[in-house]
Enzyme design. Structure first.
Site, PDB file in Angstrom:
ATOM      1  N   ASP A 331       0.861  -1.123  -0.112  1.00  0.00           N
ATOM      2  CA  ASP A 331       0.052   0.088  -0.207  1.00  0.00           C
ATOM      3  C   ASP A 331       0.886   1.224  -0.117  1.00  0.00           C
ATOM      4  OD1 ASP A 331      -2.489   1.369   0.367  1.00  0.00           O
ATOM      5  OD2 ASP A 331      -1.750   1.900   2.303  1.00  0.00           O
ATOM      6  N   ASP A 643      -2.022  -0.851   6.185  1.00  0.00           N
ATOM      7  CA  ASP A 643      -2.401  -0.145   7.118  1.00  0.00           C
ATOM      8  C   ASP A 643      -3.924   0.035   7.359  1.00  0.00           C
ATOM      9  OD1 ASP A 643      -2.778   1.840   5.552  1.00  0.00           O
ATOM     10  OD2 ASP A 643      -1.713   3.212   6.573  1.00  0.00           O
TER      11      ASP A 643
END
Length: 903
Positions: A331, A643
């Site tokens: 990410d 996250d």
């Protein structure tokens, strides 16, 4: 239970939404209607998927080939009535089962974490009255009021908003809060751009709004993620798969050899008891009793090492899996970048400035771009630069504070925080500037106006500072600051350049007003502004992430960015990170793939494209999961980092999921195999290095233990087929296997990583542990041990000593041979001098302890009684050392031959 379907609402007019949900946009639902709908739709909670019982999880720990081998060893030692040895082996089985049980029992807590974050209160209008209700009681059609600080309790269609901004980074990966509006959007609009929707569990950061509940529970977007987490496959790690394959092979080999021994002895007319004892001896010799214990110890040691490098491993096999990784899918926001907006470039007075430093740490400097390059500039000596920095500081409502851990955090809008930091780097103080230029009034930011303005009392005048979009401010400017001519074309070219670098561009302007003016209105901002310049900001890459990406790619590991952010921003960050992938031939920029493009691709097309594409932007949680599956179908071992809640399904599907410890949600942490306590992508590279080292050490142990087990089985085979007397008994074989595994083999777990470990390509995940070269080594080393054992045994017998003394000498030959062979196995590529003679002191301590234990085994009377041993003279010891030195020398020659042929 059928999977709930998510209905599309962002493409409907407000009146149509209210009509279809049978609600009133002012009055809300009647109380009795709420009760009816609650019975129909159920609570606004996520369904808990039924999992295995604790008993089922525990039983599954024993359903493994390696455990079958150990249980067979327990049964065989019980037949021999060696109760202590049986208890030791069984204890190994129980310890392994308990560890596996604890890991698996924790593995499926992600859905519980999702339920926890949905547990909050909501402000609703029911029957025309405002009230607070538990979020679980919301139903489709409810009117929900939102304000700054609220967590959105269900999926809502926004029907009213006043500067409403919502942080959706955990759901979509978008790093900047989304400004909401009530307009209608096309049906194919991707999740991150549905600005008329507010999604469950996201956080309101600014403004107020009203929304109609359109989905609750499992029908929300977060509910769909819940379903993806539950349905994602939990894949077997490469290590577990390879160990299982090796265990299956050993089972087959042991059964075949035992049958051959039994048949050979039966053909000689021996009694059944002798047949059984011979088969027991062979099985005990062939079973690597110490293997599971050493595997567990090596992985546990790796966990400890990784903890020191700020990586917490939740599942032991995950340590080694990173060493097998061929693709890291990361990410962007908060993982490769700092999730802290940072001003990187400034355009003021016709000059371009580069701002150093990153994140919210107010440290850095300024360099002005000239025809001959860049040169440092002091803001105190550049009035134009001072002017735009002061404007960004004063026209600002954010605050920067240090938390208890000493980290700078923002209170307010991240964009405004970036302006505060850029001014602080020039030495401006918020307190000092506020005292010298106190604020009199302000026009807050509103989405329809796209600007914010503040009025300040200066020494001799009052001054307005305004910041906002270039499109809104530039037409209102009549000149550059100081009355200089305004070059709109140059400004627009600069905006295009900064935007092409993935930067978010803000324009800043000023205006002098009468000193007695104390209020500020929109009409004061419509004309006669002086253009101060542009500040371009971006969520920058972590400096250490750039180094880590380069190290991963050097090690043959592909790094791919999978984000919910805009494709231009993503490709710009990818370029700064140095990602390798398909590029545009004309501009040499990385080609990014969007979620909309992914949606239109077939699985076959995706599999063909996923290898070369390095950037995937505007990607939904389901598409992230699909990308991981596509890479796995190409044969890759995939590590996925993230996250946000939107990353959780892909983390669970990946071969190893890595969550961020600081910014990561509880959902992500529970779905992950490993958590980075410093949120630092560079720790991934360290973990890959540790993983490779762990696998290396496991292979070294297997390369050391298998020849011994084969040698012991060979001794039994020779005795069975040729009718020789057994040089060692089954109990002595068990002594050798258990003592050497602990004192000799286990010390290989402490071997330091080899210097070239990150220059090797990733291992082929389909490659078996027992490669051709390792099989060849196992055969000839085992054969040499058989010959040395029979030679010393025959030599002792020729001297007329008793059988116990001859067998003791034979045991010592095997143990000393293993000690010398251990030195060779410290590296399968380099000599022990190449890896450092004393770089592993545990190994030398283990050898010393093993020698001492063999002296006890040979000369202590109680050991004579337990194991049928007897004292020997110095000659067998000399022969054993000679055989060990010969074995070491031949193994080094074979290693050199294989290494030379591979170059």
């Amino acid at each position: 239970m059928p999977k709930p379907q998510t209905e599309i609402w962002h493409d409907h007019e407000l009146n149509d939404v209210a009509r279809r949900l049978e609600t009133d946009t002012e009055y809300g639902l009647a109380l009795l209607e709420v009760r009816r709908r609650l019975n129909k739709h159920g609570s606004n909670e996520l369904t808990q998927r039924a999992g295995d019982t604790k008993l089922q999880i525990m039983v599954r720990q024993f359903q493994q080939p390696l455990v079958y081998i150990l249980l067979a060893a327990v049964a065989l030692t019980l037949i021999l009535r060696e109760w202590a040895d049986a208890a030791v082996i069984f204890a190994v089985v129980i310890v392994n089962a308990v560890i596996g049980f604890m890991q698996e029992a924790k593995a499926l807590k992600a859905i519980d974490a999702l339920s926890r974050i949905m547990n909050n209160e909501a402000t609703v209008i029911r029957g025309g009255e405002k009230s607070q209700v538990d979020a679980s009681e919301l139903v489709p059609g409810d009117l929900v009021l939102l304000q700054s600080g609220d967590r959105v309790p269900a999926d809502l269609r926004v029907i009213k908003e006043k500067d409403l901004q919502i942080d959706e980074s955990a759901l979509t990966g978008e790093s900047i809060p989304v400004e909401k509006e009530t307009s209608v959007f096309p049906a194919d609009t991707v999740l991150a751009e549905r600005k008329n929707m507010a999604f469950s569990t996201t956080l309101v950061t600014y403004g107020t709004g009203v929304g109609i509940v359109v989905a609750t529970g499992d029908r929300t977007e977060i509910g769909q993620i819940n379903d993806l987490i539950a349905s994602a496959d939990v894949l077997e790690t490469p290590l577990v798969r390879r160990i299982n394959e090796l265990s299956h092979m050993l089972l087959k080999v042991i059964l075949v050899l035992a049958a051959m021994v039994a048949l050979a002895i039966l053909l000689r007319g021996a009694p059944p008891v002798e047949v059984l004892l011979a088969a027991v001896a062979l099985a005990v010799g062939a079973i690597p009793e110490g293997l599971p214990a050493v595997v567990t110890a090596t992985l546990a040691l790796g966990v400890s090492r990784l903890a020191q490098r700020r990586a917490i491993v939740r599942k032991l096999p995950a340590v080694e899996t990173l060493g097998s990784t061929t693709v890291v899918c990361s990410d962007k926001t908060g993982t490769l970048t700092q999730n802290q907006m940072t001003v990187r470039s400034i355009f003021a007075g016709g000059n371009c400035y580069v701002v150093s430093g990153s994140g919210y740490e107010p440290e850095g400097g300024f360099r002005v771009v000239t025809d001959s390059g860049e040169r440092p500039v002091e803001p105190a000596e550049d009035e134009t630069l001072q002017g735009i920095l002061r404007a960004g500081l004063l026209c600002n409502d954010a605050r920067l504070v240090k938390n208890d851990e000493g980290h700078w955090i923002v209170e307010g809008d991240p964009t405004e925080a970036a302006l505060l930091v850029s001014s602080a780097k020039a030495g401006f103080s918020r307190k000092g500037e506020t005292l010298s230029s106190p604020r009199l009034d302000a026009v807050p930011f509103e989405s329809q106006h796209q600007y914010m303005a503040t009025l300040h009392r200066c020494d001799t005048e009052s001054r307005v500072y305004i910041k906002g979009s270039v499109e809104r401010l530039l037409p209102r400017c009549v000149s550059a600051v100081g009355g200089k001519p305004l070059d709109a074309n140059a400004i627009e070219r600069q905006v295009e350049t900064m935007a092409g670098q993935g930067q978010r561009v803000l324009a800043l302007a000023t205006k002098t007003v009468p000193r007695d003016q104390v209020t500020l209105q929109h009409k004061d901002l419509e004309e006669k502004l002086e253009f101060l310049g542009l500040q371009g900001m971006i969520d920058p890459p972590r400096p250490e992430a750039v180094t880590a990406v380069a190290a991963c790619q050097q090690a043959g590991i592909k790094v791919k960015m999978i984000t919910g952010d805009h494709v231009v921003t993503a490709t710009a960050i990818a370029k700064q990170l140095g990602l390798q992938g398909a590029r545009d031939e004309s501009s040499e920029t990385l080609i990014g793939m969007t979620g909309a493009q992914l949606e239109e691709m077939t699985d076959r097309d995706l599999i063909e494209s996923v290898e070369d594409t390095a950037v995937f932007a505007r990607v939904s949680p389901a598409q992230k999961l699909r990308l991981v599956e596509a890479l796995q179908s190409c044969g890759h071992v995939v590590a996925m980092t993230g996250d946000g809640v939107n990353d959780a399904p892909a983390l669970r599907q990946a071969n190893i999921g890595v969550a961020m410890g600081i910014t990561g949600t509880e959902v992500t942490k529970e779905a992950a195999d490993m958590i980075l306590t410093d949120d630092n992508f560079a720790s991934i590279e360290a973990a890959v290095e540790e993983g490779r080292g762990i696998y290396d050490n496991l292979i070294k142990f297997i390369a050391w233990t298998l020849p011994t087990n084969l040698g012991e089985a060979g001794i039994i085979l020779v005795s069975a087929f040729l009718g020789f007397q057994l040089p060692i008994t089954p109990l002595q074989i068990l002594w050798i296997n258990m003592s050497t595994a602990v004192l000799l083999g286990a010390t290989l777990a402490f071997e330091p990583k080899e210097r070239d470990i990150m220059n090797r390509p990733p291992r082929d995940q389909n490659e078996a542990i027992l490669t051709k070269s390792l099989m060849w080594r196992t055969l000839w080393v085992g054969g040499l041990l058989v010959m040395a054992t029979y030679f010393v045994f025959a030599f002792k017998k020729s001297l007329g000593v008793d059988l116990s003394s001859a067998r003791t000498a034979a045991v010592n030959v095997i143990v000393i041979g293993q000690a010398f062979y251990l030195l060779n196995c410290r590296s399968l590529r380099h000599s022990m001098f190449g890896v450092g003679l004393f770089s592993n002191l545990w190994l030398w301590c283990g050898i010393a302890m093993m020698v001492g234990l063999q002296l006890v085994f040979t000369y202590l009377p109680v050991m004579h009684h337990l194991f049928g041993t007897a004292p020997t003279t110095w000659r067998p010891w000399a022969l054993a050392v000679g055989a060990g030195m010969l074995l070491y020398t031949l193994a080094e020659i074979d290693k050199w031959r294989l290494h030379s042929s591979s170059q």
